[in-house]
Design a protein around this motif. Structure first.
Motif, short mmCIF file in Angstrom:
data_model
loop_
_atom_site.label_atom_id
_atom_site.label_comp_id
_atom_site.label_asym_id
_atom_site.label_seq_id
_atom_site.Cartn_x
_atom_site.Cartn_y
_atom_site.Cartn_z
N SER A 9 0.93 -1.24 0.03
CA SER A 9 -0.01 0.00 -0.03
C SER A 9 0.86 1.24 0.00
O SER A 9 1.94 1.32 0.79
N ILE A 10 0.49 2.21 -0.88
CA ILE A 10 1.28 3.48 -0.60
C ILE A 10 1.15 4.22 0.35
O ILE A 10 1.96 4.91 1.00
N HIS A 11 -0.06 4.27 0.98
CA HIS A 11 -0.53 5.21 2.12
C HIS A 11 0.02 4.37 3.32
O HIS A 11 0.18 5.14 4.58
N LEU A 12 0.28 3.02 3.42
CA LEU A 12 0.91 2.59 4.50
C LEU A 12 2.20 2.30 4.44
O LEU A 12 3.06 2.44 5.46
N GLY A 13 2.66 1.84 3.19
CA GLY A 13 4.07 1.85 2.96
C GLY A 13 4.98 2.87 2.86
O GLY A 13 6.10 3.06 3.48
N ILE A 61 8.24 3.53 5.26
CA ILE A 61 9.71 3.69 4.72
C ILE A 61 10.23 5.05 5.10
O ILE A 61 11.40 4.84 5.71
N PHE A 62 9.56 6.29 5.21
CA PHE A 62 10.09 7.43 5.65
C PHE A 62 10.66 7.34 6.89
O PHE A 62 11.51 7.90 7.21
N TYR A 63 9.59 6.95 7.84
CA TYR A 63 9.98 6.96 9.21
C TYR A 63 10.97 6.12 9.60
O TYR A 63 11.90 6.35 10.65
N LEU A 64 11.02 4.76 9.33
CA LEU A 64 11.97 3.96 9.67
C LEU A 64 13.09 3.80 8.91
O LEU A 64 14.36 3.98 9.33
N VAL A 65 13.26 3.82 7.52
CA VAL A 65 14.43 3.48 6.56
C VAL A 65 15.15 4.82 6.58
O VAL A 65 16.37 4.71 6.60
N TRP A 66 14.45 5.95 6.65
CA TRP A 66 15.36 7.51 6.30
C TRP A 66 15.38 7.99 7.79
O TRP A 66 16.39 8.02 8.54
N ILE A 73 25.87 22.49 1.28
CA ILE A 73 24.32 22.70 0.74
C ILE A 73 24.23 21.52 -0.51
O ILE A 73 23.30 20.71 -0.52
N LEU A 74 25.13 21.41 -1.36
CA LEU A 74 25.30 20.36 -2.41
C LEU A 74 25.21 18.83 -1.69
O LEU A 74 24.30 17.95 -2.25
N ALA A 75 25.88 18.22 -0.84
CA ALA A 75 25.92 17.33 -0.28
C ALA A 75 24.66 16.93 0.41
O ALA A 75 23.93 15.86 0.39
N THR A 76 24.05 18.01 1.08
CA THR A 76 22.54 18.00 1.78
C THR A 76 21.49 17.68 0.75
O THR A 76 20.80 16.43 1.08
N PHE A 77 21.37 18.30 -0.18
CA PHE A 77 20.44 17.78 -1.32
C PHE A 77 21.01 16.79 -1.98
O PHE A 77 19.79 16.18 -2.33
N LEU A 78 22.04 16.36 -2.19
CA LEU A 78 22.33 14.86 -2.70
C LEU A 78 21.80 13.74 -2.05
O LEU A 78 21.27 12.78 -2.60
N VAL A 79 21.96 13.93 -0.72
CA VAL A 79 21.71 12.73 0.09
C VAL A 79 20.11 12.69 0.34
O VAL A 79 19.24 11.53 0.12
N SER A 80 19.56 13.96 0.20
CA SER A 80 17.96 13.95 0.29
C SER A 80 17.26 13.39 -0.96
O SER A 80 16.41 12.63 -1.04
N GLY A 81 18.11 13.51 -2.26
CA GLY A 81 17.73 13.11 -3.51
C GLY A 81 17.90 11.55 -3.47
O GLY A 81 16.99 10.82 -3.92
N LEU A 82 18.93 10.95 -3.12
CA LEU A 82 19.13 9.58 -3.17
C LEU A 82 18.41 8.79 -2.05
O LEU A 82 17.86 7.74 -2.43
N MET A 83 17.75 9.41 -0.88
CA MET A 83 16.82 8.90 -0.03
C MET A 83 15.35 8.74 -0.71
O MET A 83 14.71 8.03 -0.70
N HIS A 84 15.25 9.97 -1.56
CA HIS A 84 13.90 9.81 -2.38
C HIS A 84 13.93 8.85 -3.39
O HIS A 84 12.99 8.05 -3.77
N GLU A 85 15.04 8.46 -4.17
CA GLU A 85 15.33 7.26 -4.91
C GLU A 85 14.98 6.25 -4.26
O GLU A 85 14.10 5.14 -4.54
N VAL A 86 15.37 5.93 -2.90
CA VAL A 86 15.07 4.91 -2.19
C VAL A 86 13.64 4.74 -1.78
O VAL A 86 12.98 3.53 -2.10
N ILE A 87 12.79 5.83 -1.47
CA ILE A 87 11.45 5.71 -1.35
C ILE A 87 10.74 5.25 -2.65
O ILE A 87 9.79 4.58 -2.54
#
Length: 353
Positions: free
Chosen positions: A62-66, A70-75, A242-256
């Motif tokens: 489920s999108i709304h459960l998963g 994912i966001f709370y635990l994995v990230w 700044i660039l490292a912070t946004f890069l990590v955020s992008g990679l974590m969104h890829e994970v999600i």
């Protein structure tokens, strides 16, 4: 006469087991890992939990459960545990956090206020804004029935509003029981990002502040310290952080995205965040160069900021969502939820009549 056994939806059963596992893991961290000296030794003690969290949400479809899990635990959860290993972050405090508070802060997207402040005017508006935002989200979901008749630009605008409203409402609903159980004042999770007057204001002070609060100590501050040693105390030292912070955020969104689609990443969402990181770094450098001598009117800067987020979102943020059918699945889930509520209400009305 024997009663029929109650059938539990497999998705709900999996969700329950996942969160019970997460709670037990945090109890271990509080009762055992916290007694180990911070540093490499404590990190080794929490590594089993850090390794345990990523596969847990794979059981959910489920999108709304998963998505929130994912966001709370994995990230958020794993980043908080990494900080905790070195006696930093929200899980480390003097005196140590009580068990219930430790679990709540570790597993939920909340941050307690260190110095509770008197209610401001914006705090008074939030109880009014919340039902309005719920109503607006319901209108957006209803409009999806007519997607085939809507212009693609309008659909993109609806998706942008949907992402903002959906994420904020889910985070707010999650925070309600934590606030009630802990009896503490919590930091806001969003601060009306549509009022942002710059990209720095949008990402740093208004959009998903739970992510901002965890990326600062885990990525931004360490990289800034390193770049300052190398480049000195100049505006150039801010850019790598700044660039490292946004890069990590992008990679974590890829994970999600991977969890929700099970499709190989195409790196578009990473490109979205890297692009915004470059723009924020340039914006910060420009502000330092001109000081307060020149400034756009907030109506102009606000329109440009939100417009840039929408346009680049349509270009890089949403393609992986629409290509893999994540948007369609999420919309269908709203219909299932509505039917479930209608059936439950109808059943209750019949049983009470």
């Amino acid at each position: 006469m024997s009663k029929k056994p109650v059938m539990v939806d497999p998705e709900i059963q999996a969700l329950t087991e996942i969160w019970l596992t997460a709670i037990v893991s945090l109890i271990f961290c509080h009762q055992i890992a916290a007694r180990i000296p911070s540093g490499a030794a404590r990190l080794l003690s929490v590594l089993p939990v850090i390794y345990l969290f990523p596969p847990l949400p794979l059981r959910l479809s489920s999108i709304h459960l998963g998505g929130p899990t994912i966001f709370y635990l994995v990230w958020l959860g794993n980043f908080k545990l990494l900080l905790f290993s070195f006696n930093q972050g929200p899980l480390s405090a003097t005196p140590p956090l009580a068990l219930l508070r430790f679990i709540s802060v570790g597993l939920l997207p909340i941050k307690t206020k260190q110095t509770p402040s008197p209610e401001s005017s914006s705090d008074h508006k939030r109880p009014i804004l919340l039902p309005l935002k719920c109503g607006l989200l319901a209108v957006i979901v209803a409009l999806y029935k007519y997607r085939e008749f809507l212009h693609p630009y309008l659909i993109t605008a609806l998706y942008c509003c949907h992402v903002y409203l959906g994420v904020e409402l889910i985070l707010s609903i999650t925070a309600l029981p934590a606030r009630a159980l802990l009896g503490v004042e919590l930091e806001p999770q969003f601060d009306e990002p549509y009022l942002a007057t710059s990209l720095q204001d949008f990402w740093g002070r208004r959009w998903n502040l739970m992510v901002t609060s965890i990326l600062r100590p885990t990525v931004y501050h360490p990289v800034r310290r390193i770049s300052t040693r190398i480049l000195g105390r100049s505006s150039w030292a801010l850019a790598p952080a700044i660039l490292a912070t946004f890069l990590v955020s992008g990679l974590m969104h890829e994970v999600i995205y991977y969890y929700m689609s099970r499709a190989s990443p195409t790196w578009e969402v990473t490109g979205f965040f890297v692009l915004h990181g470059v723009c924020v770094a340039a914006e910060v450098a420009l502000k330092k160069a001109v000081g307060g001598r020149w400034q756009l009117h907030r109506a102009v800067s606000g329109t440009l900021t939100v417009g840039f987020a929408v346009v680049t979102g349509a270009w890089l943020f949403f393609p992986q969502v629409t290509r893999n059918g994540i948007d369609t699945r999420a919309i269908n889930e709203y219909s299932m939820i509505a039917r479930f509520i209608a059936e439950r209400v109808g059943h209750n009305l019949i049983s009470t009549s």
